[in-house]
Design an enzyme around this catalytic site. Structure first.
Site, PDB file in Angstrom:
ATOM      1  N   LYS A  85     -43.973  30.325  32.688  1.00  0.00           N
ATOM      2  CA  LYS A  85     -44.282  31.570  32.764  1.00  0.00           C
ATOM      3  C   LYS A  85     -46.176  32.118  33.246  1.00  0.00           C
ATOM      4  O   LYS A  85     -44.638  32.231  34.663  1.00  0.00           O
ATOM      5  CB  LYS A  85     -44.955  31.325  30.984  1.00  0.00           C
ATOM      6  CG  LYS A  85     -44.108  30.304  30.230  1.00  0.00           C
ATOM      7  CD  LYS A  85     -44.549  30.432  28.840  1.00  0.00           C
ATOM      8  CE  LYS A  85     -43.504  29.447  27.584  1.00  0.00           C
ATOM      9  NZ  LYS A  85     -43.298  29.911  26.566  1.00  0.00           N
ATOM     10  N   HIS A 129     -36.611  36.812  26.943  1.00  0.00           N
ATOM     11  CA  HIS A 129     -37.221  36.170  26.330  1.00  0.00           C
ATOM     12  C   HIS A 129     -38.380  36.345  25.133  1.00  0.00           C
ATOM     13  O   HIS A 129     -39.071  37.634  25.297  1.00  0.00           O
ATOM     14  CB  HIS A 129     -38.263  34.868  27.338  1.00  0.00           C
ATOM     15  CG  HIS A 129     -39.261  33.742  26.860  1.00  0.00           C
ATOM     16  ND1 HIS A 129     -40.336  33.959  26.507  1.00  0.00           N
ATOM     17  CD2 HIS A 129     -38.965  33.265  26.649  1.00  0.00           C
ATOM     18  CE1 HIS A 129     -40.596  33.017  25.238  1.00  0.00           C
ATOM     19  NE2 HIS A 129     -39.824  31.930  26.931  1.00  0.00           N
TER      20      HIS A 129
HETATM   21  C1  PEP Z   1     -40.443  29.287  25.953  1.00  0.00           C
HETATM   22  O1  PEP Z   1     -40.747  29.424  26.824  1.00  0.00           O
HETATM   23  O2  PEP Z   1     -39.478  29.172  26.429  1.00  0.00           O
HETATM   24  C2  PEP Z   1     -40.401  27.873  25.486  1.00  0.00           C
HETATM   25  C3  PEP Z   1     -39.335  26.942  24.847  1.00  0.00           C
HETATM   26  O3  PEP Z   1     -41.482  27.069  25.518  1.00  0.00           O
HETATM   27  P1  PEP Z   1     -42.243  25.417  24.837  1.00  0.00           P
HETATM   28  O4  PEP Z   1     -41.597  24.492  25.598  1.00  0.00           O
HETATM   29  O5  PEP Z   1     -43.977  25.558  25.037  1.00  0.00           O
HETATM   30  O6  PEP Z   1     -42.226  25.714  23.408  1.00  0.00           O
END
Ligand code: PEP
Length: 249
Positions: free
Chosen positions: A11, A93
């Site tokens: 991210k 996403h």
């Molecule tokens: C994501 O943002 O794709 C994700 C799965 O985040 P997390 O593993 O932190 O839940």
């Protein structure tokens, strides 16, 4: 036979100093481990590709524009991503669908653009908590698959990440039965649209609060071919055990 895949989504986290985590991760992995791709912020793509050359760790971006070039301030095209050496791109996403109002049709155009630049798309789908509570999860998944997966999908150009929005970054994880139900449903949809061979070859990742202590159980599901991991992919010490929890091909 699908090769398992662990994808890390950094991210908007990480300055150049974070690249040391890639070096560390490379020392932990062996050729027998699952395929691994890290998706850092765009400014690190080039250096990450240079650093990971020859290690077997692939690099991906987190989004691309659907156009090849033009007056789109702040955006990056699929060809620009490919020029850095990256081979994957996350598309659709939920954070982009929510914060940037991306529709299924926008996402489908981005997937086509990614394929045009020979990138493998990691396409994210998943229901909200409200939809899950209302019993609409599979309807939402069906709608997103129909609207955002273009014709021409293959095991080489597409990976689907099932990411229930309510599980992302919350520490909440669906039951194994819920994960199995969603992944089996996605597999059946892909086979019905793209035929047995390609529908069976497209890898399905689970995403949403995957951690070292819950990964092994999630990976027991037949149609879970790996994970898309956010928070736990930022540190090699957390991500490596998740990768190693994936059965070797
Ligand atoms: C994501 O943002 O794709 C994700 C799965 O985040 P997390 O593993 O932190 O839940």
């Amino acid at each position: 036979m699908r090769r398992n895949l662990a994808a890390g989504n950094w991210k908007m986290n990480g300055t150049a100093a974070a690249l040391s985590e890639l070096d560390k991760l490379a020392t932990y992995l062996s050729p027998d481990d699952a395929e691994t791709v890290i998706c850092p912020p765009a400014h690190l793509l080039f250096s990450a590709c240079e650093k990971m050359r020859g290690t077997g760790i692939a690099i991906g971006a987190q989004d691309c524009h659907s156009a090849a070039s033009g007056a789109f301030t702040g955006d990056i095209s699929a060809a620009m991503i490919a020029e850095t050496g990256a081979t994957y791109v996350i598309l659709g996403h939920s954070e982009r669908r929510d914060a940037h109002a991306e529709t299924d049709s926008d996402v489908a155009q981005k997937v086509r653009a990614a394929w045009g630049a020979s990138l493998t798309a990691i396409l994210c789908i998943g229901e909200s908590g409200v939809d899950r509570e209302a019993g609409n999860a599979l309807d939402i998944i069906q709608k997103q698959l129909a609207g955002s997966v273009p014709e021409g999908a293959t095991g080489a150009n597409l990976v689907i990440a099932y990411e229930p929005i309510w599980a992302i970054g919350t520490g909440k994880v669906p039951t194994l039965a819920q994960i199995v139900e969603a992944h089996d449903f996605i597999r059946a949809h892909l086979i019905s649209r793209f035929g047995q061979t390609e529908g069976d070859a497209i890898r399905l990742l689970y995403g949403g609060s995957v951690k070292p202590d819950n990964a092994a159980e999630i990976f027991t599901a037949e149609n879970v071919d790996g994970a898309l991991v956010g928070g736990a992919s930022l540190k090699a010490d957390d991500f490596a055990p998740i990768i190693k929890a994936l059965p070797q091909a």
